[in-house]
Write an enzyme that holds these catalytic residues in place. Structure first.
Site, PDB file in Angstrom:
ATOM      1  N   ASP A  43       0.830  -1.229   0.000  1.00  0.00           N
ATOM      2  CA  ASP A  43       0.000   0.000   0.000  1.00  0.00           C
ATOM      3  C   ASP A  43       0.855   1.267   0.000  1.00  0.00           C
ATOM      4  O   ASP A  43       0.630   2.175  -0.800  1.00  0.00           O
ATOM      5  CB  ASP A  43      -1.061  -0.003   1.122  1.00  0.00           C
ATOM      6  CG  ASP A  43      -0.539  -0.055   2.547  1.00  0.00           C
ATOM      7  OD1 ASP A  43       0.688  -0.275   2.747  1.00  0.00           O
ATOM      8  OD2 ASP A  43      -1.363   0.109   3.473  1.00  0.00           O
ATOM      9  N   ALA A 128      -3.120  -8.128  16.600  1.00  0.00           N
ATOM     10  CA  ALA A 128      -3.139  -9.384  15.847  1.00  0.00           C
ATOM     11  C   ALA A 128      -2.993  -9.165  14.351  1.00  0.00           C
ATOM     12  O   ALA A 128      -2.943 -10.112  13.581  1.00  0.00           O
ATOM     13  CB  ALA A 128      -4.434 -10.139  16.133  1.00  0.00           C
ATOM     14  N   GLY A 129      -2.926  -7.893  13.930  1.00  0.00           N
ATOM     15  CA  GLY A 129      -2.848  -7.603  12.498  1.00  0.00           C
ATOM     16  C   GLY A 129      -4.224  -7.528  11.872  1.00  0.00           C
ATOM     17  O   GLY A 129      -4.376  -7.715  10.669  1.00  0.00           O
ATOM     18  N   SER A 132      -7.399  -3.173  14.524  1.00  0.00           N
ATOM     19  CA  SER A 132      -8.276  -2.590  15.544  1.00  0.00           C
ATOM     20  C   SER A 132      -8.068  -1.084  15.625  1.00  0.00           C
ATOM     21  O   SER A 132      -9.019  -0.328  15.839  1.00  0.00           O
ATOM     22  CB  SER A 132      -8.021  -3.237  16.904  1.00  0.00           C
ATOM     23  OG  SER A 132      -6.661  -3.134  17.255  1.00  0.00           O
ATOM     24  N   ASP A 177      -5.749  -0.117   5.668  1.00  0.00           N
ATOM     25  CA  ASP A 177      -6.622  -0.564   6.760  1.00  0.00           C
ATOM     26  C   ASP A 177      -7.832   0.352   6.936  1.00  0.00           C
ATOM     27  O   ASP A 177      -8.966  -0.108   7.083  1.00  0.00           O
ATOM     28  CB  ASP A 177      -5.836  -0.626   8.079  1.00  0.00           C
ATOM     29  CG  ASP A 177      -4.577  -1.458   7.947  1.00  0.00           C
ATOM     30  OD1 ASP A 177      -4.476  -2.249   6.992  1.00  0.00           O
ATOM     31  OD2 ASP A 177      -3.682  -1.314   8.802  1.00  0.00           O
ATOM     32  N   TYR A 226       8.577  -2.299  11.086  1.00  0.00           N
ATOM     33  CA  TYR A 226       7.699  -1.765  10.037  1.00  0.00           C
ATOM     34  C   TYR A 226       8.282  -0.500   9.388  1.00  0.00           C
ATOM     35  O   TYR A 226       8.410  -0.417   8.162  1.00  0.00           O
ATOM     36  CB  TYR A 226       6.308  -1.476  10.630  1.00  0.00           C
ATOM     37  CG  TYR A 226       5.290  -1.080   9.589  1.00  0.00           C
ATOM     38  CD1 TYR A 226       4.374  -2.000   9.093  1.00  0.00           C
ATOM     39  CD2 TYR A 226       5.254   0.221   9.075  1.00  0.00           C
ATOM     40  CE1 TYR A 226       3.435  -1.635   8.140  1.00  0.00           C
ATOM     41  CE2 TYR A 226       4.330   0.587   8.115  1.00  0.00           C
ATOM     42  CZ  TYR A 226       3.429  -0.338   7.657  1.00  0.00           C
ATOM     43  OH  TYR A 226       2.507   0.022   6.699  1.00  0.00           O
TER      44      TYR A 226
END
Ligand code: GLA
Length: 386
Positions: A43, A128-129, A132, A177, A226
């Site tokens: 992305d 958890a990926g 959230s 996301d 990341y």
């Protein structure tokens, strides 16, 4: 999750609101988490992704309070945060910083904000990926839009959430996301072109279930690798004289392999090949070729594990177990990586066997207990009167 469970979450948040503030909320907002079927770390390289919104969400019950203050209570943490819209200040890594960061990003863009009282709850496991935090940002942006009276925009509001992550939380994450949380469609995955923001909803096959396999390992993108991975991608793009790796093809990358250092080349190879895989995967899904789709998922995992190097031993065990199961069309780690969840496409009639077999084997081979979520593709952020 069944419909009745969804109604439950809604009444839970309303009940907590009444207990906390008295009376009823005016708006009850639901913003879903997501699982990415294929296309990770593409992305922010202006590439392609294919997530779906899941039937696990953040719920936010809200009432305007006609002040310059936001008071937000987390029913899950049993904790209340209060902040003034005219004096936004980052304090620490408290959960409410996502709320404040979204207010900050909206203010930066010139939106006039009004205060509210709210209660938040949710059933997306954090870290958890499954996004959230993006779901919380979209719920909060929706709350501000409703309370402050500005228009919701399915492209701009995800950018606001991304700005909150980048500029407030310090995680240089991309646009995927928040975009899927805002724009999910029941029964469909979303092909998103992160350069043009063109969105195509692609129907998912009804004879396969999307199973999320939570490894029990956790990440935090401000501290994981990341941001470093993102910088490596930018270095590679600079080498090719392009703004983003989206503009580099597989053959061009191969031709110049020896001009890049080994690590940079590997990072770039993941991104370039992953973009190609997403486009192939969409083609496969459109003609109902789940075998090909699954093989592309498997190849994506290898690329993340070996070239992007953001997997973990427990994750590789989980994915290998899933891939080896006869009911599984394909499996891969999903999301930012460095722990979290994997995703698998599993023949609908064999999901129970699949989960039982993997749970046992995973416990034998690792120190973790797995948690499984069989997910339906859900609608994006939505609201109803309280
Ligand atoms: C995290 C980020 C996204 C994306 C994924 C990896 O979820 O928030 O923007 O980069 O990792 O695909």
């Amino acid at each position: 999750m069944s419909n009745s469970q969804k109604i439950d979450q809604r009444s839970v948040v309303i009940k907590h609101f009444s207990a906390q503030f008295g009376g009823e909320p005016v708006y009850v907002i639901r913003a879903p988490g997501r699982v990415n079927l294929i296309g990770d770390h593409t992305d922010y390289n202006d590439g392609f992704v294919m997530p779906m919104a899941i039937d696990r969400a953040i719920w936010l019950a809200v009432r305007p309070n006609n002040t310059r203050t936001v008071t937000v209570h987390s029913a899950d943490f049993g904790d209340t945060a209060v902040f003034n819209l005219d004096a936004l200040e980052r304090i620490d890594s408290h959960w409410s910083e996502y709320v404040k960061g979204t207010a900050w990003a909206l203010s930066e863009r010139g939106y006039a904000l009004a205060g509210w009282d709210g209660v938040v709850t949710g059933n997306i496991p954090p870290g958890a990926g499954l996004s959230s935090s993006a779901a919380l940002e979209m719920a909060v942006a929706k709350a501000f839009a409703l309370v402050s009276g500005f228009a919701w925009d399915g492209i701009i509001m995800p950018q606001v959430g991304q700005q909150a992550e980048n500029g407030w939380m310090g995680a240089n994450t991309g646009i995927m996301d928040q975009t899927i949380s805002a724009n999910g469609k029941a029964g469909h995955a979303l092909l998103l072109d992160c350069r043009t923001m063109a969105m195509t909803h692609v129907r998912l096959p009804s004879d396969y279930a999307v199973v999320i396999l939570d490894t029990g390992t956790r990440h935090q993108h401000t501290e994981s690798g990341y941001n470093e991975r993102r910088e490596q991608c930018e270095t590679a793009a600079q080498h090719f004289g392009v703004s983003h790796l989206r503009d580099v093809g597989v053959s061009e990358l191969q031709a110049q392999a020896d001009q890049l250092d080994k690590t940079t080349h590997k990072r770039a190879r993941h991104v370039v090949t992953e973009n190609a895989r997403v486009l192939q995967a969409v083609g496969a899904l459109l003609i109902g070729d789940i075998g090909t789709f699954g093989r592309l998922m498997n190849a994506s995992h290898v690329s993340l594990r070996d070239d992007f190097e953001n997997s973990m031993p427990a994750m590789d065990v989980m994915v290998a177990l899933a891939q080896a199961h006869e009911a599984c069309a394909g499996a891969r780690m999903t999301g930012g990586g460095f722990g979290g969840a994997a995703v698998a496409l599993v023949a609908a009639g064999q999901v129970e066997d699949f989960i039982r077999d993997i749970a046992t084997a995973y416990r034998e081979q690792t120190d973790y207990d797995a948690v499984f979520y069989v997910c339906q593709a859900a609608e994006g952020v939505g609201v109803g009167a309280g």
